[in-house]
Design a protein around this motif. Structure first.
Motif, PDB file in Angstrom:
ATOM      1  N   VAL A   2       0.838  -1.204   0.000  1.00  0.00           N
ATOM      2  CA  VAL A   2       0.000   0.000   0.000  1.00  0.00           C
ATOM      3  C   VAL A   2       0.873   1.255   0.000  1.00  0.00           C
ATOM      4  O   VAL A   2       0.618   2.208  -0.753  1.00  0.00           O
ATOM      5  N   VAL A   3       1.919   1.273   0.821  1.00  0.00           N
ATOM      6  CA  VAL A   3       2.820   2.428   0.874  1.00  0.00           C
ATOM      7  C   VAL A   3       3.518   2.620  -0.465  1.00  0.00           C
ATOM      8  O   VAL A   3       3.648   3.747  -0.974  1.00  0.00           O
ATOM      9  N   SER A  42       1.242   9.362  -5.560  1.00  0.00           N
ATOM     10  CA  SER A  42       1.468  10.706  -5.028  1.00  0.00           C
ATOM     11  C   SER A  42       2.574  11.430  -5.783  1.00  0.00           C
ATOM     12  O   SER A  42       2.435  12.615  -6.129  1.00  0.00           O
ATOM     13  N   CYS A  43       3.675  10.737  -6.055  1.00  0.00           N
ATOM     14  CA  CYS A  43       4.778  11.378  -6.789  1.00  0.00           C
ATOM     15  C   CYS A  43       4.341  11.741  -8.201  1.00  0.00           C
ATOM     16  O   CYS A  43       4.710  12.804  -8.717  1.00  0.00           O
ATOM     17  N   LEU A  88      11.430   7.567  -8.837  1.00  0.00           N
ATOM     18  CA  LEU A  88      12.081   7.746  -7.544  1.00  0.00           C
ATOM     19  C   LEU A  88      11.090   7.625  -6.393  1.00  0.00           C
ATOM     20  O   LEU A  88      11.424   7.959  -5.252  1.00  0.00           O
ATOM     21  N   ALA A  89       9.883   7.135  -6.675  1.00  0.00           N
ATOM     22  CA  ALA A  89       8.849   7.067  -5.643  1.00  0.00           C
ATOM     23  C   ALA A  89       9.247   6.132  -4.505  1.00  0.00           C
ATOM     24  O   ALA A  89       9.122   6.481  -3.324  1.00  0.00           O
ATOM     25  N   ALA A  90       9.724   4.942  -4.837  1.00  0.00           N
ATOM     26  CA  ALA A  90      10.076   3.965  -3.802  1.00  0.00           C
ATOM     27  C   ALA A  90      11.234   4.449  -2.927  1.00  0.00           C
ATOM     28  O   ALA A  90      11.131   4.410  -1.691  1.00  0.00           O
ATOM     29  N   PRO A  91      12.361   4.906  -3.506  1.00  0.00           N
ATOM     30  CA  PRO A  91      13.428   5.399  -2.618  1.00  0.00           C
ATOM     31  C   PRO A  91      13.032   6.635  -1.830  1.00  0.00           C
ATOM     32  O   PRO A  91      13.497   6.823  -0.705  1.00  0.00           O
ATOM     33  N   LEU A  92      12.173   7.493  -2.383  1.00  0.00           N
ATOM     34  CA  LEU A  92      11.697   8.641  -1.619  1.00  0.00           C
ATOM     35  C   LEU A  92      10.894   8.195  -0.405  1.00  0.00           C
ATOM     36  O   LEU A  92      11.043   8.743   0.693  1.00  0.00           O
ATOM     37  N   ALA A  93      10.023   7.193  -0.594  1.00  0.00           N
ATOM     38  CA  ALA A  93       9.251   6.676   0.532  1.00  0.00           C
ATOM     39  C   ALA A  93      10.170   6.083   1.590  1.00  0.00           C
ATOM     40  O   ALA A  93       9.990   6.327   2.794  1.00  0.00           O
TER      41      ALA A  93
END
Length: 351
Positions: A302-303, A310-311, A322-327
Motif C-alpha cells: 500500500v505504501v 502521489s509522486c 524515484l517514488a520507492a526510494p523517496l518513501a
C-alpha cells in the motif's frame, strides 16, 4: 523580583524569536524545494546512485585491499566499459528493433481501431470519444504513448545529469557529509550523522536489490518474448526491465507497447504477450522480489503504490521512478529523528 521577571520575559522573547526564525527558515526551505523540485529530484536520484556506487567501491576496496579510491575507479571504469560494450555489440540490433517497434505499434493501433469499429456498441462509444475531441478513435492511446516517449526522453536526460553528479558525490562522500554536519549545532550532529548512515544503508541495500530485480525481469521478459516469436524481443525486454524500477505501475506500462507491437503480428500473439507479462510479474512479485529485497528494505504494497501515485500527481511522471526510494528516505528519517528519540533503551521494541 521585577528584574527576575524582566530576565524571564527576555528569555521567553528570545526563545519565541528563535522558534519563529526556525519556522520561517523551514517554510522558506520547503517553498524553495517545491519551486526547484525538478532540481531536487535530480539531486536525490544522484544521491541514490552515489550511495550504490560508494557501497560497491567500499566492498571492492575491502575485498581486494586496494582502498576506497581505487575501488571507486574500478566501479567507474567498469560502468563505462559495460556501456561501451552494450553500444558496440547490441547498438545496431537495438536500433533496428526500435525502428521496427516504431513501425509496428501504429499497425497494432489500426488493427485495434478496425476491431472496435466493427462492433455497433463500440461505434457508439467511439462517437462519444470523438465528440470529446480526442483526435480520433484511438487518439487517447496515441497521446498516452507520445507522452510516455516524451517522459522517457526527459528521464534519459535527467539520468545522464544524475550520473555525472553521482560520480562527484561518490568520489568523496565524507567530504560532503562533514561539510553538512559543520553547518549544524553540536547537539544535532550526532543524530544527523546517524540519519546519514541509516539512509545510506537502507538506500544502498534497496538499490542493489532493485538492480537485481530489474535484470531478472528484463531477462525473463526478453526470453519470453523471444520464445513467443516477437521480433523486437531485445528492446521490449530491455524496456520491461527498466520500467520494473517503478513498482506496480511500471509492469503495466511495459506491457502496453509490447502488446501493441504483437497486435501487428496477430491477436493471438498479443494475448500470449499479455499472459507472459502476467506470469513474469507474478513470479517477480511472489518469488524474486521477496528473496532479493530483505524485510529491512521492502516497502508494504500500500505504501509503495501510494508513493507512486502521489509522486506522479504532485511531482510529474518522471518522479515515479524515484517514488520507492523517496518513501524509504522519509520512513527512515521519521524513525531516526522522531521514533528512536522517544523510545527509551529499556522500552525499545522491534517495529
Amino acid at each position: 523580583m521585577r528584574r527576575d521577571d524582566q530576565a524571564s520575559n527576555r528569555n521567553t522573547l528570545g526563545l519565541f524569536i528563535e522558534k519563529a526564525a526556525l519556522l520561517l527558515a523551514m517554510t522558506g526551505a520547503a517553498v524553495a524545494a517545491w519551486i526547484l523540485r525538478d532540481v531536487v529530484l535530480i539531486l536525490f536520484g544522484a544521491l541514490v546512485l552515489a550511495i550504490g556506487m560508494s557501497a560497491v567501491a567500499r566492498l571492492l576496496g575491502n575485498r581486494m585491499r586496494i582502498g576506497y579510491a581505487a575501488g571507486f575507479s574500478v566501479v567507474v571504469l567498469t560502468g563505462l566499459i559495460l556501456i561501451g560494450a552494450i553500444g558496440w555489440f547490441f547498438g545496431a540490433a537495438i536500433g533496428e528493433q526500435l525502428d521496427e517497434v516504431a513501425r509496428k505499434i501504429p499497425t497494432g493501433l489500426q488493427w485495434l481501431t478496425d476491431q472496435i469499429e466493427a462492433r455497433p456498441y463500440a461505434r457508439d462509444l467511439l462517437a462519444k470519444l470523438q465528440t470529446a475531441d480526442l483526435s480520433g478513435p484511438t487518439g487517447w492511446i496515441a497521446s498516452a504513448l507520445a507522452a510516455s516517449v516524451r517522459t522517457s526522453v526527459a528521464a534519459a536526460g535527467s539520468l545522464v545529469v544524475m550520473a555525472i553528479i553521482a560520480v562527484y558525490l561518490a568520489a568523496q562522500p565524507q567530504r560532503y557529509k562533514i561539510g553538512i554536519l559543520r553547518l549544524l549545532s553540536p547537539a544535532m550532529r550526532a543524530r544527523v550523522s546517524r540519519l546519514f548512515d541509516a539512509e545510506a544503508n537502507i538506500l544502498g541495500r534497496w538499490f542493489a536489490g532493485q538492480l537485481a530485480v530489474m535484470a531478472t525481469v528484463g531477462i525473463l521478459s526478453g526470453l519470453g518474448l523471444w520464445a513467443l516469436g516477437i521480433r523486437a524481443a531485445l528492446v521490449l525486454g530491455l524496456v520491461g526491465g527498466l520500467l520494473s524500477f517503478v513498482p506496480y505501475v511500471g509492469a503495466v506500462i511495459a506491457a502496453v507497447p509490447a502488446t501493441l507491437f504483437a497486435l501487428a503480428q496477430g491477436p493471438y500473439y498479443a494475448a500470449a504477450v499479455i499472459a507472459m507479462y502476467v506470469a513474469v510479474h507474478f513470479i517477480e512479485g511472489n518469488f524474486i522480489t521477496p528473496i532479493i529485497q530483505s524485510e529491512a528494505t521492502a516497502l508494504p504494497p500500500v505504501v509503495s503504490l501510494l508513493s507512486v501515485i502521489s509522486c506522479g500527481l504532485l511531482l510529474g511522471p518522471q518522479a515515479v521512478f524515484l517514488a520507492a526510494p523517496l518513501a524509504l528516505f522519509f520512513i527512515t528519517a521519521i524513525e531516526v529523528l522522531y521514533v528512536e528519540p522517544v523510545i527509551t533503551p529499556e522500552k525499545k521494541v522491534e517495529l
